[in-house]
Design a protein around this motif. Structure first.
Motif, mmCIF file in Angstrom:
data_model
loop_
_atom_site.group_PDB
_atom_site.id
_atom_site.type_symbol
_atom_site.label_atom_id
_atom_site.label_comp_id
_atom_site.label_asym_id
_atom_site.label_seq_id
_atom_site.Cartn_x
_atom_site.Cartn_y
_atom_site.Cartn_z
ATOM 1 N N GLU A 68 19.184 89.102 -32.237
ATOM 2 C CA GLU A 68 19.646 87.957 -31.445
ATOM 3 C C GLU A 68 20.887 87.326 -32.085
ATOM 4 O OE1 GLU A 68 16.266 85.440 -31.240
ATOM 5 O OE2 GLU A 68 15.257 86.579 -29.649
ATOM 6 N N GLN A 69 20.866 87.208 -33.414
ATOM 7 C CA GLN A 69 22.016 86.602 -34.107
ATOM 8 C C GLN A 69 23.263 87.471 -33.977
ATOM 9 O OE1 GLN A 69 21.353 85.940 -38.261
ATOM 10 N NE2 GLN A 69 23.416 85.194 -38.662
ATOM 11 N N VAL A 70 23.105 88.787 -34.128
ATOM 12 C CA VAL A 70 24.249 89.700 -34.022
ATOM 13 C C VAL A 70 24.813 89.686 -32.613
ATOM 14 C CG1 VAL A 70 24.919 92.129 -34.072
ATOM 15 C CG2 VAL A 70 23.549 91.182 -35.936
ATOM 16 N N ALA A 125 24.667 87.332 -30.455
ATOM 17 C CA ALA A 125 25.285 86.039 -30.147
ATOM 18 C C ALA A 125 26.605 85.851 -30.884
ATOM 19 C CB ALA A 125 24.315 84.903 -30.495
ATOM 20 N N SER A 126 26.657 86.286 -32.140
ATOM 21 C CA SER A 126 27.856 86.022 -32.959
ATOM 22 C C SER A 126 28.867 87.152 -32.904
ATOM 23 C CB SER A 126 27.444 85.780 -34.412
ATOM 24 O OG SER A 126 26.878 86.964 -34.969
ATOM 25 N N GLY A 127 28.419 88.329 -32.533
ATOM 26 C CA GLY A 127 29.315 89.483 -32.548
ATOM 27 C C GLY A 127 29.534 90.052 -33.934
ATOM 28 N N GLN A 128 28.909 89.471 -34.957
ATOM 29 C CA GLN A 128 29.036 89.963 -36.326
ATOM 30 C C GLN A 128 27.885 90.893 -36.665
ATOM 31 O OE1 GLN A 128 29.218 86.456 -38.733
ATOM 32 N NE2 GLN A 128 31.324 85.958 -38.152
ATOM 33 N N SER A 129 28.116 91.757 -37.609
ATOM 34 C CA SER A 129 27.080 92.716 -37.989
ATOM 35 C C SER A 129 26.103 92.085 -38.972
ATOM 36 C CB SER A 129 27.722 93.957 -38.611
ATOM 37 O OG SER A 129 28.411 93.595 -39.802
ATOM 38 N N ALA A 130 24.986 92.766 -39.188
ATOM 39 C CA ALA A 130 23.962 92.308 -40.130
ATOM 40 C C ALA A 130 23.360 93.514 -40.817
ATOM 41 C CB ALA A 130 22.885 91.499 -39.408
ATOM 42 N N TYR A 176 24.911 96.320 -35.200
ATOM 43 C CA TYR A 176 26.248 96.018 -34.703
ATOM 44 C C TYR A 176 26.143 95.596 -33.242
ATOM 45 C CZ TYR A 176 27.621 98.748 -38.783
ATOM 46 O OH TYR A 176 27.762 99.225 -40.043
ATOM 47 N N ALA A 177 26.947 94.646 -32.838
ATOM 48 C CA ALA A 177 26.999 94.224 -31.434
ATOM 49 C C ALA A 177 27.863 95.194 -30.641
ATOM 50 C CB ALA A 177 27.556 92.809 -31.327
#
Length: 848
Positions: A202-204, A206-211, A227-228
């Protein structure tokens, strides 16, 4: 002009409603053509010529079917019929160009309002389709690669729905990719894992950043990258891989790097990379840390490096590197000093090689290591310095032969100053009272810098820490005199003192000399202290030896004078006993002196030979210092001269010689004490010393047939007496005892304290004894039982008078055939002299 006329002719064939439009489209980038209802080409613009590769004239003689690859004239006709029904059409087709190449075209057609012609708009889409095919091929290849990958690869929506998954990922869930697509991935995971995955996805999204997440399942470690995917519905791609083995490898790599760093640190090495053109230099962290700097603390460039290099080494180091590179060498090497954060200079050995060159051979990039060689350089300096110092110590003996004592001390002090790199030096004698100094010597540089004036005797109580060597009985080194505790003791006008070494020479429990050097440019080290101590000790030993030799010469002269006096006394009748005894003893004393003097003389000859060998070795060393090629000759000389044996034997030789000289000195001193027969100065003396010194005098009379046993009480006090006269008494008794023994026997000497105020000395022999008839006459003058020529009869008479003079008594007991005992009893303090404060006994008694 023909093209323009062809164009006008072509346009003339176009229906009137399209003429103006067609004229405007002549230069359009897309192709435009017109056909009649039978699909014969009746007009074209320039772009159609470029697309088809045909000339305008050729095209106007062709139909659409001539260009189409697949479609036949029948098909074209059917397209035309369908278009009449709809009024327009759009399709893709393939044309065969004039050069035979097949191209893809996008065709859009429309029927004129009058219905008597078709207008077609044509675009060459071959490159576009090729790009799409390549992209598709790439995608297919990527899918193949991803499907064959060892990692899990999945595309999921934010809600967890699986959009796609490769076979490895599906296998982890025990299914095929087809079976998993559409399933919720969160429902397939353990609850704890699913919760963290859901939050991360959900965070990736929403933010478009990887985790990145790491979790452990079934004893294995897994790393997931999320990755988004841009555009469309929120979705992500998950790459999950088993990193158990990778993690172990990374750990091993870290450990390996740590070992490398430890090895570099242990070897005092650091790594560098140098761009030869730009001057940019990269150093490893070890370089900064070894010099006390934080990593990257100063700019990594050539100028900054030169700023930290010792000024004397900058140009030589660069010149060495440039010369090596100019000679075409791949490897470079240079030594230089570099400043640490603390200001210390450390020696580095830079080694490297060219790892990249320009086309013309010019070096572009160099890399290598720096090795801290400070300790090696210091060891080399110490080795050279110690060699020079060793030669200096050897030269002292040579100088001693030509210099007087003060000049020799001054020479040694100057050498200590020079060989320690000092700017001042001093040497002072400690007086016997151990409370004052006799100011002695200063080096020339010290005198030039010092205007202080002193009395000849300087009290040690007022001396500052420069005299701590006296107080502590050990060398003292001070490398910051200004901040040292109690830096007083320097009178006005004294040279400024920065650093100091002060050493004592101790002999017999007393400090004889304090000497030192000061103001070295760098801090004094332990080898400086050791050298100054060794130099001063050796110098003082030479001085003491010279003094002993002079004293020996004086004693020998005195002994010769004494022998002359004894010879004169021998001819005097009134002292016939004394002269007889002295004459008898003179031969024994001479014999006792000849033995040590003989082997001392022999040892001096051996020493002279040794010194010749040593000086020859020293000369070879001096030549080797100037020219190292001479070193093999030094080794050869060391072996030839057996230097190892000389080193050990020379000290044994000196010890034997000193023992012999000590023996001579003791005999001469005892003779001096004994010779003062007529002295009238009463003094406190140790009776044990009197007995021992007398034994030493008469030993030649005793040693061949007597064993002497001594038994002195430990509590004997000193007595007030005339020691030399008591010595004559003991001598007569001992000589008589020896003469009473025919061949072999014993003499026993005992000394005891009686009633606290008297001392009794008993001398017993195991000789022939005395006839009772003679006991009452033995103290009479000129009475003797000895054969003619063996005595005057005055010995015991003189002894009796001396003991009476001391308010004592002498008694005798004897048994014929068993031996005789003489008992001498003396008061500690004769009554006629009691109360004289100048003659009171010392507070401490001498040890036996």
């Amino acid at each position: 002009m023909s093209d323009l006329s062809d164009q006008n002719q072509s346009v003339q064939s176009v229906p009137p409603a399209w003429k103006e439009t067609f004229t405007l489209l002549e230069s359009a980038p897309d192709g435009v053509l017109a056909t009649d209802v039978q699909t014969r080409i009746i007009a074209v613009n320039q772009a159609i010529c470029q697309i088809s590769g045909y000339s305008r004239e050729k095209l106007l003689s062709m139909s659409i079917a001539d260009l189409e690859v697949v479609e036949t004239p029948e098909h074209v006709a059917s397209h035309a019929q369908a278009m009449r029904a709809r009024g327009f059409d759009r399709f893709r087709s393939q044309w065969r160009r004039a050069d035979g190449r097949i191209i893809d075209v996008d065709v859009g057609t429309t029927l004129t309002r009058e219905g008597d012609a078709f207008i077609a708009f044509v675009r060459d889409i071959s490159e576009l389709l090729d790009s799409q095919r390549r992209l598709e091929d790439t995608r297919l290849a990527q899918y193949a690669i991803l499907d064959a990958a060892d990692e899990t690869i999945a595309m999921v929506g934010v809600d967890g729905r699986i959009i796609n998954i490769n076979r490895v990922g599906a296998a982890r869930f025990g299914k095929t990719p087809i079976e998993l697509i559409g399933n919720n991935i969160f429902e397939l995971m353990p609850t704890a894992v699913a919760s963290s995955r859901r939050a991360a996805i959900e965070q990736v999204a929403a933010s478009g950043q990887s985790a990145q997440l790491i979790d452990e399942r079934d004893g294995r470690l897994y790393r997931s990258h999320i990755y988004a995917v841009p555009g469309g519905q929120p979705r992500v791609v998950i790459y999950a891989s088993d990193i158990t083995d990778i993690n172990a490898a990374e750990r091993a790599l870290r450990e390996s790097r740590q070992r490398l760093e430890i090895a570099l640190a242990a070897a005092n090495e650091s790594i560098w990379e140098w761009n030869f053109d730009t001057g940019a230099i990269h150093w490893s962290p070890e370089f900064y840390h070894s010099l006390g700097y934080a990593e990257g603390e100063f700019v990594a460039c050539l100028d900054e490096w030169l700023a930290h290099v010792h000024p004397d080494d900058r140009e030589p180091a660069l010149a060495t590197v440039r010369a090596q590179l100019a000679n075409g060498s791949e490897a470079i090497e240079a030594e230089y000093r570099i400043r640490t954060r603390s200001g210390e200079w450390r020696w580095l050995l830079g080694r490297g090689k060219v790892i990249e060159r320009a086309a013309d051979g010019h070096p572009l990039l160099l890399a290598g290591t720096n090795i801290d060689v400070t300790e090696r350089k210091r060891a080399e300096e110490v080795r050279i310095r110690n060699a020079e110092r060793g030669l200096a110590l050897l030269r002292f003996t040579e100088q001693a032969a030509s210099l007087d004592e003060r000049s020799l001390l001054a020479y040694g002090l100057e050498e200590a100053e020079r060989l320690t790199g000092s700017a001042m030096g001093f040497l002072h004698f400690v007086n016997p009272d151990q409370e004052t100094l006799s100011l002695g010597l200063w080096t020339a540089r010290t005198q030039a810098a010092c205007q202080a004036l002193h009395d000849n005797h300087y009290p040690l109580a007022r001396a500052g820490i420069w005299a701590d060597a006296f107080r502590q009985r050990k060398p003292v080194v001070i490398n910051d005199y200004g901040t040292a505790a109690s830096p007083n003791g320097l009178p006005p006008g004294h040279a400024h003192l920065l650093r100091l070494i002060s050493v004592p020479v101790i002999e017999g429990g007393k400090v004889k000399v304090i000497a030192g050097v000061g103001n070295k440019a760098t801090p004094y080290e332990q080898d400086d202290v050791d050298f100054v101590q060794l130099l001063l000790t050796d110098l003082w030993r030479i001085v003491e030896r010279s003094r002993a030799e002079r004293e020996l010469q004086a004693n020998l002269a005195q002994q010769r004078e004494l022998n002359c006096k004894l010879e004169e006394a021998h001819n005097q009748l009134l002292q016939s006993e004394k002269m007889a005894s002295i004459g008898q003893l003179a031969a024994g004393v001479a014999h006792e002196l000849n033995n040590p003097i003989g082997f001392v003389h022999s040892n001096l000859g051996t020493l002279e030979s040794y010194l010749g060998d040593i000086f020859e070795i020293v000369s070879a060393y001096e030549a080797a210092v100037a020219n190292p090629i001479e070193l093999p000759r030094v080794d050869a000389l060391l072996a030839e001269k057996d230097f190892g044996y000389i080193k050990s034997d020379i000290f044994q030789l000196m010890d034997e010689s000193k023992d012999g000289l000590t023996r001579v000195k003791k005999i001469v001193q005892d003779l001096k004490d004994f010779s003062r027969v007529g002295e009238t100065d009463w003094q406190w003396a140790d009776i044990r010393h009197c007995l021992d010194s007398t034994l030493n005098i008469v030993w030649n009379e005793l040693k061949y047939k007597c064993q002497v046993h001594k038994d002195y009480a430990a509590d004997l006090p000193q007595i007030r007496c005339l020691p030399s006269q008591l010595n004559q008494v003991f001598m007569n008794l001992l000589v008589n005892a020896a003469q009473a023994i025919a061949e072999k026997g014993t003499i026993a000497i005992t000394a005891r304290l009686l009633d606290g105020d008297r001392i009794q000395v008993r001398i017993s022999d195991s000789g022939s004894g005395i006839d009772p008839a003679n006991l009452n006459r033995i103290f009479d003058p000129f009475f003797t039982t000895k054969p003619v020529g063996r005595g005057t009869g005055l010995g015991l008479s003189i002894a009796y008078g001396i003991i009476g003079k001391h308010h004592g008594k002498i008694e005798v007991s004897s048994v014929v055939g068993e031996g005789t005992t003489f008992a001498v009893t003396l008061p500690v303090d004769p009554p006629t002299l009691a109360g004289d404060p100048a003659l009171q006994p010392e507070a401490t008694q001498a040890s036996p």
